[in-house]
Design a protein around this motif. Structure first.
Motif, PDB file in Angstrom:
ATOM      1  N   UNK A 331       0.768  -1.378   0.037  1.00  0.00           N
ATOM      2  CA  UNK A 331       0.010   0.030  -0.019  1.00  0.00           C
ATOM      3  C   UNK A 331       0.511   1.195   0.134  1.00  0.00           C
ATOM      4  N   UNK A 332       2.203   1.159   0.161  1.00  0.00           N
ATOM      5  CA  UNK A 332       2.957   2.263   0.234  1.00  0.00           C
ATOM      6  C   UNK A 332       2.907   3.088  -1.248  1.00  0.00           C
ATOM      7  N   UNK A 333       2.653   2.705  -2.115  1.00  0.00           N
ATOM      8  CA  UNK A 333       2.731   3.593  -3.288  1.00  0.00           C
ATOM      9  C   UNK A 333       1.587   4.131  -3.844  1.00  0.00           C
ATOM     10  N   UNK A 334       0.429   3.723  -2.831  1.00  0.00           N
ATOM     11  CA  UNK A 334      -0.910   4.285  -3.026  1.00  0.00           C
ATOM     12  C   UNK A 334      -1.121   5.629  -2.591  1.00  0.00           C
ATOM     13  N   UNK A 335      -1.836   6.385  -3.249  1.00  0.00           N
ATOM     14  CA  UNK A 335      -1.962   7.925  -2.991  1.00  0.00           C
ATOM     15  C   UNK A 335      -3.437   8.067  -2.050  1.00  0.00           C
ATOM     16  N   UNK A 336      -4.123   7.001  -1.788  1.00  0.00           N
ATOM     17  CA  UNK A 336      -5.358   7.297  -1.045  1.00  0.00           C
ATOM     18  C   UNK A 336      -5.666   5.902  -0.627  1.00  0.00           C
ATOM     19  N   UNK A 337      -6.823   5.929   0.407  1.00  0.00           N
ATOM     20  CA  UNK A 337      -7.266   4.561   0.916  1.00  0.00           C
ATOM     21  C   UNK A 337      -7.921   3.729   0.104  1.00  0.00           C
ATOM     22  N   UNK A 338      -8.718   4.360  -0.965  1.00  0.00           N
ATOM     23  CA  UNK A 338      -9.332   3.652  -2.194  1.00  0.00           C
ATOM     24  C   UNK A 338      -8.358   3.007  -3.007  1.00  0.00           C
ATOM     25  N   UNK A 339      -7.242   3.669  -3.347  1.00  0.00           N
ATOM     26  CA  UNK A 339      -6.337   3.251  -4.329  1.00  0.00           C
ATOM     27  C   UNK A 339      -5.678   2.021  -3.499  1.00  0.00           C
ATOM     28  N   UNK A 340      -5.122   1.975  -2.235  1.00  0.00           N
ATOM     29  CA  UNK A 340      -4.559   1.136  -1.287  1.00  0.00           C
ATOM     30  C   UNK A 340      -5.483  -0.268  -1.361  1.00  0.00           C
ATOM     31  N   UNK A 341      -6.726   0.054  -1.045  1.00  0.00           N
ATOM     32  CA  UNK A 341      -7.878  -1.141  -1.004  1.00  0.00           C
ATOM     33  C   UNK A 341      -7.733  -1.924  -2.650  1.00  0.00           C
ATOM     34  N   UNK A 342      -7.670  -1.010  -3.594  1.00  0.00           N
ATOM     35  CA  UNK A 342      -7.685  -1.852  -4.664  1.00  0.00           C
ATOM     36  C   UNK A 342      -6.335  -2.589  -5.287  1.00  0.00           C
ATOM     37  N   UNK A 344      -4.504  -3.764  -2.606  1.00  0.00           N
ATOM     38  CA  UNK A 344      -4.288  -4.851  -1.661  1.00  0.00           C
ATOM     39  C   UNK A 344      -5.044  -5.917  -1.618  1.00  0.00           C
ATOM     40  N   UNK A 345      -6.422  -5.623  -2.094  1.00  0.00           N
ATOM     41  CA  UNK A 345      -7.258  -6.928  -2.171  1.00  0.00           C
ATOM     42  C   UNK A 345      -7.120  -8.112  -3.010  1.00  0.00           C
ATOM     43  N   UNK A 346      -6.226  -7.832  -4.140  1.00  0.00           N
ATOM     44  CA  UNK A 346      -5.862  -9.000  -5.004  1.00  0.00           C
ATOM     45  C   UNK A 346      -4.746  -9.618  -4.422  1.00  0.00           C
ATOM     46  N   UNK A 347      -4.118  -8.887  -3.601  1.00  0.00           N
ATOM     47  CA  UNK A 347      -2.649  -9.402  -3.031  1.00  0.00           C
ATOM     48  C   UNK A 347      -3.111 -10.483  -1.850  1.00  0.00           C
ATOM     49  N   UNK A 348      -4.371 -10.000  -1.122  1.00  0.00           N
ATOM     50  CA  UNK A 348      -4.767 -10.615  -0.146  1.00  0.00           C
ATOM     51  C   UNK A 348      -5.444 -12.124  -0.773  1.00  0.00           C
ATOM     52  N   UNK A 349      -5.944 -12.060  -1.608  1.00  0.00           N
ATOM     53  CA  UNK A 349      -6.565 -13.082  -2.378  1.00  0.00           C
ATOM     54  C   UNK A 349      -5.403 -14.141  -2.667  1.00  0.00           C
ATOM     55  N   UNK A 350      -4.318 -13.497  -3.414  1.00  0.00           N
ATOM     56  CA  UNK A 350      -3.132 -14.506  -3.865  1.00  0.00           C
ATOM     57  C   UNK A 350      -2.419 -14.850  -2.571  1.00  0.00           C
ATOM     58  N   UNK A 351      -2.520 -14.080  -1.548  1.00  0.00           N
ATOM     59  CA  UNK A 351      -1.880 -14.728  -0.459  1.00  0.00           C
ATOM     60  C   UNK A 351      -2.391 -15.759   0.375  1.00  0.00           C
TER      61      UNK A 351
END
Lengths: 719, 245
Positions: A331-342, A344-351
């Motif tokens: 999430x570090x490269x994201x500018x906003x919470x929404x961008x970070x959610x977008x 992080x969500x696929x990463x959570x699924x992959x993990x």
């Protein structure tokens, strides 16, 4: 503690303290941390226990309940029904007929069309046609023939047929008795022996434990929910700061980016640990209640619930650290919470999918899985709870597995935090505009070399495409090899070359390695190294594994033999050596290595680039036995490419390496046919070839070294 | 106290080309002096201030605060500089007191000096009535005051503010500028950027006008404006005369 260390932790702790206060005041965090686990496990346990009870109850009911509805038609329907009913009044008490006797029996005489309808609608289980004289034949000395049809709606139900057979046996026995009586025979004539079975002492059956089976599923759920605990805090920690406009004030703090990231990590880690603790508590409470809901004869017993729980918590603390670091890095490269959610969500699924691999049969008992992030912790915990080697658990000592898992988690966490610190202060990321999130996908301006990230793309895409190609590739290597090379190697490379307008000659190394003399020498040297490398790799494989190769390698060998036997030598050479050498070298030593190494790399970056592309190259070959050989080939070709600046020597090295089975076969002659399969994969070598191979590598390496000695430096292109 | 010399900052543009955001800017701010950095949007003001705040690394030249170089001693610069950016926000779920206290901790202020410093700032910034209310419920003016308080918590001798009044109404802007005047009177060097010239025309000691990444005019109001007209006229004249796109 030194002043510097103290200062480092003071700043990190101040940031962690401030962030923790913020997290705790965020209701989303509290929900995910505390409420979600407290609700999830009871719901899962309750539904599972109820489902289990219902399933067991259904099975018992199925085992206990039995009924048979018989529709009889035909001229002798009524007397035959009377005979059946008479028999049914005294059901058999012993033998197979008694075991299969239905609890309820309905027998009706019906007209044929009504009986047929009853059978079709499932009202009747069986329809019997009793022809004229059936009963008379039963009472006489002949054999009566009955036409019986089973209901199509009960086809899957074997009991109806067994019930009917039991009824037929009983009617036959009754007919036999009637015939014996009519013939004046004594009752014992038909029953020379009767066995009375007495009941023995009661034996309490051991309860079936579903603990080992359940433990794996619960551990996967625990891993996913623990990971979820890091979700909102990580988003809030850095992307949230950017969205609120507070990140610049934080970066103005008198400490390094690493200390800021450490503080952020500590806060996210604390919340993730709290999530883990809440999950652990909920599991313990739920298990205590769930035991009471289990059907009789079932338990949740585990080999070592106490020690296993402690190991689980320690292993999962490593997972919590890894989860916190992963979520922060993503999430570090994201500018906003929404961008970070977008993001992080696929990463959570992959993990989560990665965690699920710990349950795969054939993989879950592999002790090296303990090193794999998010799966290793489950492997360790399962071995600790159910016992090493029990029920598919890894067989190494738990302490060793735990050590491997913690070591892997700590190393990865450290790497991720280092990367996060670099990203946090990256000017392009920190102050990028709204369009910059998709800048990487835009077709960039022409330039010399691809970036490191773009170097990964075709290699990773190729890895994914390998699976698709395996699904559609024909068995014939004549077609399979070109298809594989085109889809897995050339297509991703062509797409990248079109998309990223780089200097193609410079990126792919499409240049001569100096004067004609130098070129010739470098090519001869590369060929010698390639030939020697194949033999040495084969000898290494023999030393490590012997001739006991996996079925996949054996199958590949057989197919290569088929290719060599059925086609001229030049076809085999083109498919086995030339095509892969050209395609794979252009991708790995051309695109990937240029991207990783960059323009005029220093020693450490060049070494890292060579190793990284060689690892990718080896992994792309999938078969574990081939990894040492392909890794060595990738390293040698990578060094050659950087040393000479040209891709051609690397292609020659690769082609000669791949052509060596053909050469060895030619040297060995036809009398070595039984060993052909071994030669094709290098699992058996002619005697004395290893020393020759080592000499070839030494000579080839020396020749290449001479050609690159005092080579004129590359002139940068004017672009 | 604040010294910028031959500062150059280039960065990569969206099309892959190079953007010269700052192209050889030099100026200085002395203790007890308030300097206005004037320029249109995209002139290079924010980039210059970000380099001073150690958030950006200069391509060439130097930026120093209290003798510390922004590249070689960024921590030293941060200890001597308070920075309020144009987009500065405050954490919504923390109170002004908690925000000031947390930054005091971050700067290593020990107790009880930290608590005393926080109380003093709360009084000085007029935040006493809302010091324990979550910052999300504060007005824009109050939030901006919290931002300034956060920048002052470690009592820095220099203060850099990037368009601090852009989100404030007239009264809020006036209050903030009065506060800055007080801070200047305490001997701090203050550099603030703005394109609302009328607000600072009579409050700053000197002005630096930048356009296209270069200094196109610098001096006191009297030096820039001359006998007649106002600062806005002088600004337009400087920009027009610069001949920089």
């Amino acid at each position: 503690m030194t002043g510097e260390t103290e200062g480092r932790f003071t700043a990190a702790l101040a940031i962690a303290r401030r962030d923790l206060v913020e997290f705790v005041r965020d209701r989303r965090t509290l929900f995910v941390t505390l409420l979600l686990p407290m609700v999830t496990y009871p719901i899962v346990a309750l539904s599972s226990a109820l489902g289990l009870r219902t399933a067991v109850s259904d099975l018992e009911a199925k085992a206990a309940s039995s009924s048979l509805a018989v529709a009889v038609s035909g001229a002798d329907a009524v007397p035959f029904v009377d005979r059946l009913r008479a028999v049914a009044e005294t059901p058999p008490r012993t033998g197979p007929a008694a075991a299969d006797w239905p609890a309820t029996l309905e027998i009706e005489a019906l007209p044929a069309e009504v009986a047929a309808r009853a059978l079709a609608t499932g009202v009747a289980d069986i329809w019997v046609e009793a022809a004229a004289g059936t009963v008379a034949t039963l009472d006489g000395d002949g054999t009566a023939t009955l036409a019986a049809r089973l209901s199509p709606s009960r086809v899957a139900e074997p009991r109806a047929e067994r019930h009917w057979e039991a009824l037929v046996r009983a009617v036959s026995a009754d007919a036999l008795r009637r015939r014996a009586t009519g013939a004046g025979l004594a009752k014992g004539f038909l029953e020379p022996l009767r066995v009375v079975v007495e009941e023995g002492p009661a034996v309490v059956a051991a309860a079936t434990s579903i603990g080992p089976t359940l433990a794996g599923s619960i551990l996967v759920l625990l891993a996913v929910l623990t990971l979820t605990g890091a979700f909102y805090p990580a988003i809030d920690a850095i992307a949230g700061e950017k969205e609120r406009g507070t990140i610049e004030t934080l970066l103005m703090a008198p400490c390094s980016a690493g200390q800021i990231v450490l503080g952020k990590f500590l806060a996210v880690f604390a919340v993730t640990l709290a999530t883990l603790a809440a999950n652990g508590l909920s599991i313990a409470l739920t298990a205590a209640a769930a035991v009471r809901l289990l059907p009789a004869g079932m338990s949740m017993a585990l080999a070592d619930p106490g020690g296993g729980s402690v190991v689980t918590l320690v292993a999962f603390a490593g997972l919590a650290a890894l989860a916190a670091a992963t979520c922060l890095a993503v999430t570090t490269a994201s500018k906003s919470g929404k961008e970070a959610q977008n993001t992080l969500t696929p990463v959570i699924l992959l993990v989560s999918a990665l965690a699920g691999t710990s349950m795969l049969p054939g993989l879950r008992d592999n002790p090296w899985l303990a090193l794999v992030p998010f799966a290793g912790q489950i492997v360790v915990s399962r071995a600790a709870l159910v016992g090493p080697g029990v029920d598919g658990a890894a067989a190494l000592p738990v302490a060793l597995l735990l050590g491997l898992s913690l070591l892997s988690a700590l190393a990865l966490t450290w790497l991720l935090l280092k990367g996060t610190a670099v990203m946090l202060t990256d000017e392009d990321i920190l102050f990028r505009g709204p369009d910059a999130a998709t800048r990487g996908l835009a077709r960039p301006a022409p330039r010399r070399l691809p970036t490191v990230a773009q170097g990964w793309l075709p290699a990773v895409a190729g890895l994914a495409l390998v699976w698709y190609v395996q699904g559609i590739a024909p068995g014939n290597l004549l077609l399979a090899i070109p298809l594989h090379q085109t889809v897995v190697v050339l297509l991703p490379l062509a797409a990248m070359l079109w998309w990223q307008r780089v200097d193609r000659a410079r990126t792919l190394g499409l240049v001569a390695a100096g004067s004609p003399g130098r070129v010739l020498a470098s090519l001869v040297g590369a060929g010698l190294v390639g030939a020697g490398l194949f033999v040495v790799s084969a000898a290494l494989l023999l030393a490590l594994q012997g001739t006991d190769v996996s079925p996949a390698v054996r199958s590949l060998s057989q197919r290569l033999i088929g290719l060599i036997r059925e086609h001229p030598w030049w076809v085999s050479a083109a498919l086995m050596a030339l095509v892969p050498a050209v395609a794979e070298e252009l991708l790995y030593r051309g695109w990937v290595l240029s991207a990783f190494a960059g323009e005029r790399p220093g020693h450490s970056r060049a070494a890292a680039a060579v190793v990284a592309q060689a690892v990718l190259f080896a992994v792309a070959h999938l078969l574990p036995e081939r990894i040492p050989a392909t890794l060595a080939l990738g390293l040698a070709a990578g060094i050659l490419r950087l040393a000479t600046g040209s891709i051609v020597p690397a292609i020659v090295l690769h082609a000669v390496h791949n052509a060596m089975p053909l050469v060895l076969l030619a040297l060995a002659g036809e009398d070595i046919q039984p060993g052909l399969a071994d030669l094709a994969t290098g699992t058996r070598l002619p005697p004395g070839v290893l020393p020759v191979a080592l000499v070839m590598i030494a000579c080839g390496g020396a020749l290449v070294a001479v050609t690159v000695w005092r080579r004129p430096p590359d002139r940068p292109s004017p672009r | 106290m604040i010294e910028v010399r031959d500062l150059v900052k280039h960065y990569r543009g969206g099309d892959g080309g190079t953007v010269r955001a700052v192209d050889g800017v030099s100026f200085a701010v002395q203790p007890g002096e308030m300097v206005g950095l004037l320029g249109a949007n995209g002139a290079g003001k924010t980039t210059t201030l970000r380099v001073l705040a150690t958030l950006l690394r200069p391509t060439a030249g130097s930026a120093r605060v209290g003798g510390c170089d922004a590249v070689t001693d960024p921590v030293g610069v941060r200890r001597r500089l308070g920075y309020v950016s144009a987009t500065t926000g405050v954490p919504d779920r923390l109170t002004p007191r908690e925000i000031l206290d947390s930054f005091g901790r971050l700067h290593g202020l020990p107790e009880p000096a930290r608590a005393a410093r926080v109380e003093r700032l709360i009084g000085q910034l007029g935040l006493a009535t809302c010091a324990d209310r979550p910052a999300g419920r504060l007005s824009s003016g109050q939030r901006q005051r919290v931002s300034v308080g956060r920048a002052l918590v470690h009592d820095p001798p220099a203060l850099v503010l990037d368009e601090p009044t852009s989100a404030l109404d007239v009264i809020g802007a006036c209050d903030l500028l009065d506060l800055l005047a007080t801070l200047r009177a305490e001997g701090r060097a203050i550099l603030l950027s703005t394109h609302r010239l009328h607000e600072i025309e009579h409050r700053c000691d000197r002005f630096v006008v930048i356009h296209g990444g270069r200094v196109v005019a610098a001096g006191t109001r009297a030096e820039l404006v001359g006998a007649g007209g106002d600062l806005e006229d002088a600004f337009f004249a400087a920009v027009a005369g610069a001949g920089v796109p």
